[in-house]
Design a protein around this motif. Structure first.
Motif, PDB file in Angstrom:
ATOM      1  N   GLN A 278      12.433 -24.204 -23.664  1.00 17.68           N
ATOM      2  CA  GLN A 278      12.455 -23.579 -25.183  1.00 17.68           C
ATOM      3  C   GLN A 278      14.282 -22.936 -25.328  1.00 17.68           C
ATOM      4  O   GLN A 278      14.802 -23.480 -25.973  1.00 17.68           O
ATOM      5  N   GLN A 279      13.682 -21.556 -25.012  1.00 20.90           N
ATOM      6  CA  GLN A 279      14.575 -20.993 -24.798  1.00 20.90           C
ATOM      7  C   GLN A 279      16.546 -21.293 -24.393  1.00 20.90           C
ATOM      8  O   GLN A 279      17.535 -21.488 -24.804  1.00 20.90           O
ATOM      9  N   ALA A 280      16.114 -22.456 -22.653  1.00 16.35           N
ATOM     10  CA  ALA A 280      16.835 -23.083 -22.462  1.00 16.35           C
ATOM     11  C   ALA A 280      18.249 -23.781 -23.117  1.00 16.35           C
ATOM     12  O   ALA A 280      19.268 -23.630 -23.340  1.00 16.35           O
ATOM     13  N   LYS A 281      17.179 -24.144 -24.174  1.00 20.16           N
ATOM     14  CA  LYS A 281      17.919 -25.454 -25.448  1.00 20.16           C
ATOM     15  C   LYS A 281      19.065 -24.390 -25.948  1.00 20.16           C
ATOM     16  O   LYS A 281      19.604 -25.218 -26.512  1.00 20.16           O
ATOM     17  N   PHE A 282      18.782 -23.801 -26.084  1.00 19.68           N
ATOM     18  CA  PHE A 282      19.834 -22.316 -27.215  1.00 19.68           C
ATOM     19  C   PHE A 282      21.328 -22.762 -27.267  1.00 19.68           C
ATOM     20  O   PHE A 282      22.021 -22.813 -28.083  1.00 19.68           O
ATOM     21  N   ASP A 283      21.389 -22.188 -25.842  1.00 22.25           N
ATOM     22  CA  ASP A 283      23.412 -22.802 -26.048  1.00 22.25           C
ATOM     23  C   ASP A 283      23.486 -23.740 -25.758  1.00 22.25           C
ATOM     24  O   ASP A 283      24.582 -24.115 -25.908  1.00 22.25           O
ATOM     25  N   TRP A 284      22.590 -25.250 -26.235  1.00 19.30           N
ATOM     26  CA  TRP A 284      23.080 -26.153 -26.963  1.00 19.30           C
ATOM     27  C   TRP A 284      23.552 -26.285 -28.049  1.00 19.30           C
ATOM     28  O   TRP A 284      24.698 -27.392 -27.818  1.00 19.30           O
ATOM     29  N   TYR A 285      23.033 -25.814 -28.286  1.00 20.20           N
ATOM     30  CA  TYR A 285      23.916 -25.522 -30.299  1.00 20.20           C
ATOM     31  C   TYR A 285      24.732 -24.917 -30.168  1.00 20.20           C
ATOM     32  O   TYR A 285      25.866 -24.810 -30.430  1.00 20.20           O
ATOM     33  N   VAL A 286      25.006 -23.728 -28.719  1.00 17.24           N
ATOM     34  CA  VAL A 286      26.462 -22.499 -28.981  1.00 17.24           C
ATOM     35  C   VAL A 286      27.758 -23.658 -28.659  1.00 17.24           C
ATOM     36  O   VAL A 286      28.327 -23.473 -29.533  1.00 17.24           O
ATOM     37  N   GLU A 287      27.247 -24.319 -27.698  1.00 19.70           N
ATOM     38  CA  GLU A 287      27.943 -25.380 -26.729  1.00 19.70           C
ATOM     39  C   GLU A 287      28.661 -25.923 -27.720  1.00 19.70           C
ATOM     40  O   GLU A 287      29.630 -26.582 -28.582  1.00 19.70           O
ATOM     41  N   ALA A 288      28.022 -26.601 -28.746  1.00 22.12           N
ATOM     42  CA  ALA A 288      28.655 -27.976 -30.266  1.00 22.12           C
ATOM     43  C   ALA A 288      28.494 -27.765 -31.114  1.00 22.12           C
ATOM     44  O   ALA A 288      29.120 -28.691 -32.001  1.00 22.12           O
ATOM     45  N   GLY A 289      28.879 -26.108 -31.377  1.00 19.52           N
ATOM     46  CA  GLY A 289      30.005 -25.577 -32.454  1.00 19.52           C
ATOM     47  C   GLY A 289      28.296 -26.085 -33.402  1.00 19.52           C
ATOM     48  O   GLY A 289      29.314 -26.082 -34.765  1.00 19.52           O
TER      49      GLY A 289
END
Length: 493
Positions: A278-289
């Motif tokens: 779950q935690q690994a997916k957090f950065d995808w939201y950051v990258e997507a803006g």
């Protein structure tokens, strides 16, 4: 406007039609004014933090005209007068995170954490029809109103059926889509119940990008065309699905948010299972803006200091569901930390089959207990803050505080009459403390939405509840039979 009833369950006789019309007319059509006097007002208005005995005038548009301490002046007149006789008059609760269609499944999956509970619930929901989902949502909406929740952010249940593997519950599996107006019927049901709502739509899992965008746009357009002038409908939002999605999911959600100007509440970092994934997916939201003040993390329990700091710096907020987090053994959200970082906190009742009782007073107390126990500090969270989260605080996070969440001029007159002396809670040493710690649904006497009485001493007065109960019982019995037949067939093979 299209009919509020699913095609196979429109009124079947003139008598039923007249009853439905009368109920609707009493709630919507009759335009009159209301004066509430002799109340003990808890306004949650930042300009009036103290509880005071006073009055409130409601206009014929269902909004508050004036409110203040003492007796109304002789010039203040109204078509109706409500003498509150010293009872609390307080804003209706807001549930910032709700799944109303799950209401008839209370008690299901009660030994499971999140993913096991979802599988237990989906045994029923995967077999529902569009008509079923209307009645399920109506049942949940009426239940909310009966318990004093006048506004809900509702995640609509999808017509998409997926079958993820038990070994990898966060990975989408094969999908199929059931026929019928699943989304539309859930919107109809909320409006038919008389509940004020934000309708939150999930993108179809596993669908191509353009198909997902078209799906959202179609529903957004349909809702505005059919309910845009209905004051119960506040707006449409996006139900984030990255918890079960891929990197592309984050970018798609960010695109929908920006293109259609909608907020996104995403179930995220909720379960105590599969935390690193779950935690690994957090950065995808950051990258997507995707992260901004229009982004809300639903639950946000399994965080790290880094994740919390990045989310807060981006302006994202969170919705906290104390009762369901406890029921599903999800953990305790670190509310003091998030507040210290600058995140705003909303509160929701979540699924009515993972809170089981949609009692907002219980939700307040569970929230207080969880945080104070976690910190071993009775000052870690105050009763006033907890009440704020479930009313105006939720309205602020959802960006609807200009119309609901507090009792102030210009807001809808969505309010509760709560009697702390029946049953008796004793003398008032601190009114807010008594309201939060000692009152409950048993003390809730009346619920008003837009100045109209919708619940009187625990009885819904805008719908025939016996009809709803019959529909729910019949449909659940049918689904149980279908589940048993499928499981027997599987066992035979």
């Amino acid at each position: 406007m299209a009919s509020s009833f699913p095609s196979s369950h429109r009124p079947r006789s003139l008598a039923v039609l007249l009853t439905a019309f009368t109920a609707l007319s009493s709630f919507v059509a009759r335009a009159d004014t209301l004066l509430v006097k002799n109340g003990l007002f808890i306004t949650m208005d930042p300009n009036q933090e103290e509880v005071f005995p006073g009055f409130m005038l409601v206009g014929d548009d269902g909004k508050i005209v004036s409110i203040g301490p003492g007796e109304p002046t002789a010039e203040i007149k109204a078509d109706r007068v409500l003498d509150a006789e010293g009872k609390f008059v307080a804003p209706g609760f807001i549930s910032a995170h709700s799944h109303l269609a799950f209401s008839p499944l209370r008690g299901v999956g009660h030994t499971e954490t999140l993913y096991g509970w979802i599988r237990a619930s989906q045994r029923f929901l995967n077999l529902t029809t569009a008509d079923d989902i209307y009645w399920f949502t109506l049942h949940g909406s009426l239940g909310f109103l009966r318990d004093g929740i006048t506004t809900a952010y509702d995640f609509t249940t999808s017509a998409t059926v997926s079958t993820p593997s038990p070994a990898t519950p966060t990975t989408p599996g094969p999908t199929r889509t059931k026929p019928g107006p699943f989304q539309e019927n859930q919107i109809r049901a909320k409006a038919d119940a008389g509940l004020r709502f934000i309708n939150s739509i999930g993108l179809p899992r596993g669908a191509p990008r353009e198909e997902s965008i078209a799906f959202f746009e179609r529903l957004l357009t349909w809702t505005k065309q059919n309910y845009g002038s209905n004051p119960l409908y506040l707006k449409t939002a996006l139900s984030g699905g990255l918890q079960w999605g891929t990197r592309e999911t984050a970018f798609l959600e960010a695109y929908v948010m920006k293109t259609y100007g909608v907020m996104n509440e995403s179930h995220f970092l909720e379960s105590p299972d599969l935390v690193p994934e779950q935690q690994a997916k957090f950065d995808w939201y950051v990258e997507a803006g995707a992260l901004s003040s229009d982004f809300i993390f639903g639950h946000f329990i399994q965080t790290t200091p880094r994740i919390a700091a990045i989310a807060a710096k981006a302006g994202a907020n969170m919705s906290w569901q104390p009762a369901s987090n406890s029921r599903l053994a999800s953990g305790v959200a670190d509310i003091p930390l998030y507040r210290a970082l600058g995140m705003k906190i909303a509160v929701g009742l979540d699924n009515q089959n993972c809170t089981d009782s949609s009692d907002p007073f219980q939700n307040l107390r569970i929230g207080l207990a969880l945080v104070r126990t976690k910190y071993k500090d009775a000052k870690a969270l105050s009763v006033r803050d907890m009440l704020f989260f479930h009313t105006r605080g939720s309205a602020e996070v959802l960006k609807i505080d200009d119309v609901v969440g507090s009792l102030a001029p210009g807001r809808f007159a969505d309010f509760l009459i709560v009697d702390p002396r029946n049953p008796d809670t004793g003398p008032l040493h601190d009114p807010i403390a008594t309201y939060v710690l000692a009152c409950g649904v048993r003390n809730l006497k009346q619920v008003y939405v837009g100045g109209k009485l919708v619940v009187d001493h625990g009885k819904i007065i805008t719908r025939d509840e016996s009809e709803v109960r019959r529909e729910i019982d019949t449909r659940i019995e049918r689904l149980r039979g279908e589940i048993a037949a499928r499981e027997n067939a599987t066992a035979a093979n």
